[in-house]
Design a protein around this motif. Sequence first.
Motif, PDB file in Angstrom:
ATOM      1  N   LEU A  42      12.339   2.945 -11.308  1.00 40.11           N
ATOM      2  CA  LEU A  42      12.362   2.024 -10.177  1.00 40.11           C
ATOM      3  C   LEU A  42      12.110   0.595 -10.658  1.00 40.11           C
ATOM      4  CD1 LEU A  42      10.580   4.782  -9.277  1.00 40.11           C
ATOM      5  CD2 LEU A  42      10.834   3.680  -7.052  1.00 40.11           C
ATOM      6  N   ASP A  43      12.932  -0.340 -10.184  1.00 41.99           N
ATOM      7  CA  ASP A  43      12.785  -1.751 -10.554  1.00 41.99           C
ATOM      8  C   ASP A  43      13.430  -2.593  -9.457  1.00 41.99           C
ATOM      9  OD1 ASP A  43      13.116  -4.369 -12.034  1.00 41.99           O
ATOM     10  OD2 ASP A  43      12.456  -3.145 -13.721  1.00 41.99           O
ATOM     11  N   ASP A  44      12.900  -3.791  -9.251  1.00 40.21           N
ATOM     12  CA  ASP A  44      13.477  -4.651  -8.215  1.00 40.21           C
ATOM     13  C   ASP A  44      14.647  -5.483  -8.739  1.00 40.21           C
ATOM     14  OD1 ASP A  44      11.622  -6.197  -9.746  1.00 40.21           O
ATOM     15  OD2 ASP A  44      11.618  -7.736  -8.188  1.00 40.21           O
ATOM     16  N   LYS A  64      17.086   0.725  -7.406  1.00 42.87           N
ATOM     17  CA  LYS A  64      16.792  -0.695  -7.243  1.00 42.87           C
ATOM     18  C   LYS A  64      15.964  -0.885  -5.980  1.00 42.87           C
ATOM     19  CE  LYS A  64      18.715  -5.328  -6.798  1.00 42.87           C
ATOM     20  NZ  LYS A  64      19.937  -6.160  -6.682  1.00 42.87           N
ATOM     21  N   VAL A  65      14.774  -1.453  -6.152  1.00 42.19           N
ATOM     22  CA  VAL A  65      13.845  -1.632  -5.036  1.00 42.19           C
ATOM     23  C   VAL A  65      14.249  -2.859  -4.236  1.00 42.19           C
ATOM     24  CG1 VAL A  65      11.449  -2.074  -4.395  1.00 42.19           C
ATOM     25  CG2 VAL A  65      11.981  -0.526  -6.314  1.00 42.19           C
ATOM     26  N   VAL A  66      14.701  -2.620  -3.016  1.00 41.53           N
ATOM     27  CA  VAL A  66      15.062  -3.714  -2.107  1.00 41.53           C
ATOM     28  C   VAL A  66      13.966  -3.898  -1.062  1.00 41.53           C
ATOM     29  CG1 VAL A  66      16.768  -4.566  -0.454  1.00 41.53           C
ATOM     30  CG2 VAL A  66      17.518  -3.291  -2.478  1.00 41.53           C
ATOM     31  N   ASP A  67      13.564  -2.790  -0.454  1.00 41.46           N
ATOM     32  CA  ASP A  67      12.418  -2.810   0.463  1.00 41.46           C
ATOM     33  C   ASP A  67      11.738  -1.446   0.397  1.00 41.46           C
ATOM     34  OD1 ASP A  67      13.597  -0.977   2.470  1.00 41.46           O
ATOM     35  OD2 ASP A  67      14.900  -2.662   2.972  1.00 41.46           O
ATOM     36  N   PRO A 106       0.804  -1.237   0.000  1.00 38.15           N
ATOM     37  CA  PRO A 106       0.000   0.000   0.000  1.00 38.15           C
ATOM     38  C   PRO A 106       0.830   1.276   0.000  1.00 38.15           C
ATOM     39  CG  PRO A 106      -0.891  -1.598   1.559  1.00 38.15           C
ATOM     40  CD  PRO A 106       0.444  -2.130   1.120  1.00 38.15           C
ATOM     41  N   ARG A 107       1.962   1.289   0.684  1.00 33.68           N
ATOM     42  CA  ARG A 107       2.775   2.507   0.747  1.00 33.68           C
ATOM     43  C   ARG A 107       3.363   2.856  -0.617  1.00 33.68           C
ATOM     44  NH1 ARG A 107       7.158   1.517   4.978  1.00 33.68           N
ATOM     45  NH2 ARG A 107       7.632   3.740   4.677  1.00 33.68           N
ATOM     46  N   MET A 108       3.653   1.845  -1.406  1.00 29.59           N
ATOM     47  CA  MET A 108       4.168   2.114  -2.748  1.00 29.59           C
ATOM     48  C   MET A 108       3.069   2.671  -3.652  1.00 29.59           C
ATOM     49  SD  MET A 108       7.383   1.565  -2.669  1.00 29.59           S
ATOM     50  CE  MET A 108       7.707   1.669  -4.435  1.00 29.59           C
ATOM     51  N   VAL A 109       1.870   2.158  -3.497  1.00 27.95           N
ATOM     52  CA  VAL A 109       0.744   2.690  -4.275  1.00 27.95           C
ATOM     53  C   VAL A 109       0.486   4.139  -3.885  1.00 27.95           C
ATOM     54  CG1 VAL A 109      -1.698   2.420  -4.841  1.00 27.95           C
ATOM     55  CG2 VAL A 109      -0.284   0.398  -4.497  1.00 27.95           C
ATOM     56  N   ALA A 110       0.564   4.431  -2.584  1.00 26.78           N
ATOM     57  CA  ALA A 110       0.376   5.806  -2.116  1.00 26.78           C
ATOM     58  C   ALA A 110       1.470   6.715  -2.674  1.00 26.78           C
ATOM     59  CB  ALA A 110       0.380   5.846  -0.588  1.00 26.78           C
ATOM     60  N   GLN A 162      13.674   1.718   2.107  1.00 22.25           N
ATOM     61  CA  GLN A 162      14.838   2.125   1.299  1.00 22.25           C
ATOM     62  C   GLN A 162      14.389   2.813   0.013  1.00 22.25           C
ATOM     63  OE1 GLN A 162      15.174  -0.446  -1.438  1.00 22.25           O
ATOM     64  NE2 GLN A 162      16.401   1.013  -2.622  1.00 22.25           N
ATOM     65  N   THR A 163      13.358   2.257  -0.612  1.00 20.71           N
ATOM     66  CA  THR A 163      12.884   2.795  -1.885  1.00 20.71           C
ATOM     67  C   THR A 163      12.329   4.199  -1.723  1.00 20.71           C
ATOM     68  OG1 THR A 163      12.372   0.584  -2.719  1.00 20.71           O
ATOM     69  CG2 THR A 163      11.280   2.442  -3.803  1.00 20.71           C
TER      70      THR A 163
END
Length: 219
Positions: free
Chosen positions: A175-177, A194-197, A92-96, A200-201
Amino acid sequence: MTVEAVIWDFGGVFTTSPFEAFARYEAEKGLPKDLIRKVNSTNPDSNAWALFERNEIDAKGFDELFLAESTALGHPVPGREVLPLISGAVRPRMVAALKACKQHFKVGCITNNMVSHHSPGADAPQQAAGAMGQILPLFDHVIESSKAGVRKPDPAIYLMMCAALGVKPEACVYLDDLGINCKPAAALGMRAIKVVDVDQTLAELSAATGLIFEDGVAA
């Protein structure tokens, strides 16, 4: 250059990484750790995964070819058992954060996907209720590998997005994992994260854009 666009991967960014599901499957089946990732990284431009993401084979073809490839590595795994592992839980935090970025920048999504399993164009009622059906409409533009016929890390797909958004690579944050997908973005001049968590992102996204995220919301 001032940031004009934020471009996002989907799986492993807005959802938890499929690698977690791969690891659970391998443990349950008594398979070597990271076997599925090894299959996917062997012949990365022409293997079952690559062909499926470019929509060059169907689900049956993927099932058979993935089985052949994993068997060649000593551990037969049907492709049909791998596909359900791809979808993760929504973050949810990434969507926000996406919604917050959309208020200030153009936003795009580049996703390597499979048309018969992971595309909003297939199984529409189910997909509409899922993560992709809820999140993809938020973007100004979406490029799906299964529809475009090109997949990351091919630089062409990043340039396609820049053209669609009307921006130069130097004005983009990406942004990509997967590091292998971040490298061509960075080589083109994008600020690659680089998305790790999630923590961090959002910290790196804040540094790149100047936005301050409080639980995903820009303040």
